[in-house]
Design a protein around this motif. Sequence first.
Motif, PDB file in Angstrom:
ATOM      1  N   ASP A 157       0.847  -1.189   0.000  1.00 47.40           N
ATOM      2  CA  ASP A 157       0.000   0.000   0.000  1.00 47.40           C
ATOM      3  C   ASP A 157       0.885   1.242   0.000  1.00 47.40           C
ATOM      4  N   ARG A 158       0.838   1.995  -1.091  1.00 47.48           N
ATOM      5  CA  ARG A 158       1.690   3.166  -1.253  1.00 47.48           C
ATOM      6  C   ARG A 158       0.989   4.467  -0.864  1.00 47.48           C
ATOM      7  N   ARG A 159      -0.233   4.375  -0.397  1.00 46.96           N
ATOM      8  CA  ARG A 159      -0.987   5.580  -0.071  1.00 46.96           C
ATOM      9  C   ARG A 159      -0.505   6.209   1.232  1.00 46.96           C
ATOM     10  N   PRO A 160      -0.664   7.522   1.365  1.00 48.74           N
ATOM     11  CA  PRO A 160      -0.392   8.163   2.659  1.00 48.74           C
ATOM     12  C   PRO A 160      -1.287   7.549   3.725  1.00 48.74           C
ATOM     13  N   GLU A 161      -0.847   7.580   4.967  1.00 46.20           N
ATOM     14  CA  GLU A 161      -1.606   6.968   6.050  1.00 46.20           C
ATOM     15  C   GLU A 161      -3.042   7.469   6.091  1.00 46.20           C
ATOM     16  N   ALA A 162      -3.237   8.754   5.818  1.00 39.54           N
ATOM     17  CA  ALA A 162      -4.581   9.341   5.903  1.00 39.54           C
ATOM     18  C   ALA A 162      -5.522   8.778   4.854  1.00 39.54           C
ATOM     19  N   ASN A 163      -4.970   8.197   3.774  1.00 41.47           N
ATOM     20  CA  ASN A 163      -5.813   7.694   2.679  1.00 41.47           C
ATOM     21  C   ASN A 163      -6.007   6.187   2.705  1.00 41.47           C
ATOM     22  N   LYS A 164      -5.291   5.479   3.578  1.00 38.37           N
ATOM     23  CA  LYS A 164      -5.401   4.029   3.605  1.00 38.37           C
ATOM     24  C   LYS A 164      -6.788   3.614   4.098  1.00 38.37           C
ATOM     25  N   GLY A 165      -7.358   2.641   3.408  1.00 35.90           N
ATOM     26  CA  GLY A 165      -8.683   2.163   3.766  1.00 35.90           C
ATOM     27  C   GLY A 165      -9.814   2.964   3.151  1.00 35.90           C
ATOM     28  N   GLU A 166      -9.481   4.019   2.405  1.00 32.96           N
ATOM     29  CA  GLU A 166     -10.504   4.836   1.763  1.00 32.96           C
ATOM     30  C   GLU A 166     -10.667   4.437   0.296  1.00 32.96           C
ATOM     31  N   ARG A 167     -11.896   4.514  -0.189  1.00 36.58           N
ATOM     32  CA  ARG A 167     -12.142   4.280  -1.606  1.00 36.58           C
ATOM     33  C   ARG A 167     -11.909   5.569  -2.387  1.00 36.58           C
ATOM     34  N   ALA A 168     -11.127   5.480  -3.455  1.00 33.44           N
ATOM     35  CA  ALA A 168     -11.027   6.623  -4.354  1.00 33.44           C
ATOM     36  C   ALA A 168     -12.325   6.726  -5.136  1.00 33.44           C
ATOM     37  N   GLY A 169     -12.700   7.929  -5.493  1.00 38.03           N
ATOM     38  CA  GLY A 169     -13.933   8.105  -6.241  1.00 38.03           C
ATOM     39  C   GLY A 169     -14.094   9.523  -6.734  1.00 38.03           C
ATOM     40  N   PRO A 170     -15.222   9.815  -7.363  1.00 39.87           N
ATOM     41  CA  PRO A 170     -15.473  11.166  -7.884  1.00 39.87           C
ATOM     42  C   PRO A 170     -15.331  12.215  -6.787  1.00 39.87           C
ATOM     43  N   SER A 171     -14.676  13.308  -7.131  1.00 36.44           N
ATOM     44  CA  SER A 171     -14.494  14.405  -6.187  1.00 36.44           C
ATOM     45  C   SER A 171     -14.241  15.678  -6.984  1.00 36.44           C
ATOM     46  N   PRO A 172     -14.319  16.843  -6.325  1.00 33.66           N
ATOM     47  CA  PRO A 172     -14.053  18.101  -7.044  1.00 33.66           C
ATOM     48  C   PRO A 172     -12.653  18.173  -7.635  1.00 33.66           C
ATOM     49  N   ASP A 173     -11.714  17.391  -7.064  1.00 34.08           N
ATOM     50  CA  ASP A 173     -10.315  17.451  -7.511  1.00 34.08           C
ATOM     51  C   ASP A 173      -9.957  16.349  -8.508  1.00 34.08           C
ATOM     52  N   THR A 174     -10.907  15.483  -8.852  1.00 33.98           N
ATOM     53  CA  THR A 174     -10.583  14.364  -9.722  1.00 33.98           C
ATOM     54  C   THR A 174     -10.242  14.836 -11.136  1.00 33.98           C
ATOM     55  N   VAL A 175      -9.377  14.070 -11.796  1.00 31.97           N
ATOM     56  CA  VAL A 175      -9.050  14.353 -13.199  1.00 31.97           C
ATOM     57  C   VAL A 175      -9.680  13.301 -14.108  1.00 31.97           C
ATOM     58  N   LEU A 176     -10.334  12.305 -13.514  1.00 30.02           N
ATOM     59  CA  LEU A 176     -10.969  11.234 -14.273  1.00 30.02           C
ATOM     60  C   LEU A 176     -12.464  11.492 -14.409  1.00 30.02           C
ATOM     61  N   SER A 177     -13.075  10.845 -15.376  1.00 29.85           N
ATOM     62  CA  SER A 177     -14.503  11.077 -15.623  1.00 29.85           C
ATOM     63  C   SER A 177     -15.403  10.296 -14.679  1.00 29.85           C
ATOM     64  N   TRP A 178     -14.928   9.127 -14.228  1.00 26.57           N
ATOM     65  CA  TRP A 178     -15.721   8.220 -13.406  1.00 26.57           C
ATOM     66  C   TRP A 178     -17.072   7.942 -14.075  1.00 26.57           C
ATOM     67  N   GLY A 179     -17.078   7.949 -15.406  1.00 37.31           N
ATOM     68  CA  GLY A 179     -18.293   7.630 -16.146  1.00 37.31           C
ATOM     69  C   GLY A 179     -19.413   8.618 -15.933  1.00 37.31           C
ATOM     70  N   GLY A 180     -19.078   9.814 -15.457  1.00 37.80           N
ATOM     71  CA  GLY A 180     -20.101  10.809 -15.201  1.00 37.80           C
ATOM     72  C   GLY A 180     -20.708  10.719 -13.819  1.00 37.80           C
ATOM     73  N   ALA A 181     -20.261   9.762 -13.000  1.00 34.35           N
ATOM     74  CA  ALA A 181     -20.802   9.598 -11.647  1.00 34.35           C
ATOM     75  C   ALA A 181     -20.386  10.769 -10.767  1.00 34.35           C
ATOM     76  N   GLN A 182     -21.288  11.156  -9.862  1.00 29.97           N
ATOM     77  CA  GLN A 182     -21.019  12.255  -8.944  1.00 29.97           C
ATOM     78  C   GLN A 182     -20.569  11.765  -7.566  1.00 29.97           C
ATOM     79  N   SER A 183     -20.649  10.462  -7.330  1.00 28.08           N
ATOM     80  CA  SER A 183     -20.225   9.910  -6.046  1.00 28.08           C
ATOM     81  C   SER A 183     -19.725   8.493  -6.264  1.00 28.08           C
ATOM     82  N   ILE A 184     -18.941   7.990  -5.314  1.00 27.99           N
ATOM     83  CA  ILE A 184     -18.414   6.631  -5.429  1.00 27.99           C
ATOM     84  C   ILE A 184     -19.546   5.614  -5.356  1.00 27.99           C
ATOM     85  N   GLU A 185     -20.613   5.933  -4.610  1.00 28.49           N
ATOM     86  CA  GLU A 185     -21.750   5.018  -4.517  1.00 28.49           C
ATOM     87  C   GLU A 185     -22.423   4.845  -5.881  1.00 28.49           C
TER      88      GLU A 185
END
Length: 249
Positions: free
Chosen positions: A38-66
């Motif tokens: 796991d190469r993530r910073p400690e604060a990010n471990k165990g969290e799901r990446a997903g759509p956010s205001p800072d994302t550079v990916l489309s996430w298929g147009g989804a507005q939330s990870i759910e």
Amino acid sequence: MELHAISFFDKVKQMQKAFDDEVWDLFQGAKERKWSPDRRPEANKGERAGPSPDTVLSWGGAQSIEIYERMVEQMEDDMEGVNPQTPLGSAAVTMYGEGSKLDSEEMEMELDAFRDQQAPALGSDSRNIADAVELAELVRAKYGKYHDVAILRNTGQIAMNLYGPHLSQRAFPYTEKQYIQKLSTIVLMLNDFDQAWYVKQFLLSPIVPRNGLPSTPRFDTAVTLRLNLSPTWKNVPKEIVDGWFAFSE
């Protein structure tokens, strides 16, 4: 008596699940911790990446990870029973998000237009992959998830592997930023080999089982594209290949 039987079978199921989890941890989990820590910073471990205001990916147009997870589940359900050698049709609806559903014929037209736009052409920029975001979106467009990607050399074979783990998993060892950084290096390598067109051609093609292997990345089996089987691999200077792998072997 019936309640006792139900309780007994529930316990058996729980024991089976615990056994399966132990087997997974023994054979696969330990390997992943060793080879893909796991190469993530400690604060990010165990969290799901997903759509956010800072994302550079489309996430298929989804507005939330759910929403994104529901889209992925729907795509997997739609793909069940679909002949992988036929056009994707309505099974590909979720590629472009909940707000852009089309009927089968319209979706095929959209996919054809997308493939035409991305198709490699000698002497044009489309022969290359523009950046890590384009590569990530090509992977998601084909398989429905932002799968982990690596290029490896083994016994003379040069291959791009797409692994089962993907960006929206809690245990995925990269943040979105780290995932993009990793893909940026892969894009540089592919463009330096002049094999980006070959990878794009593969990612824009229908999902088809090959050589008896799974047609999509799974936790236990990667989808492999051998770059050295490209018709233009013979034109790649050996010193360029050796230079890229000198730091990782």
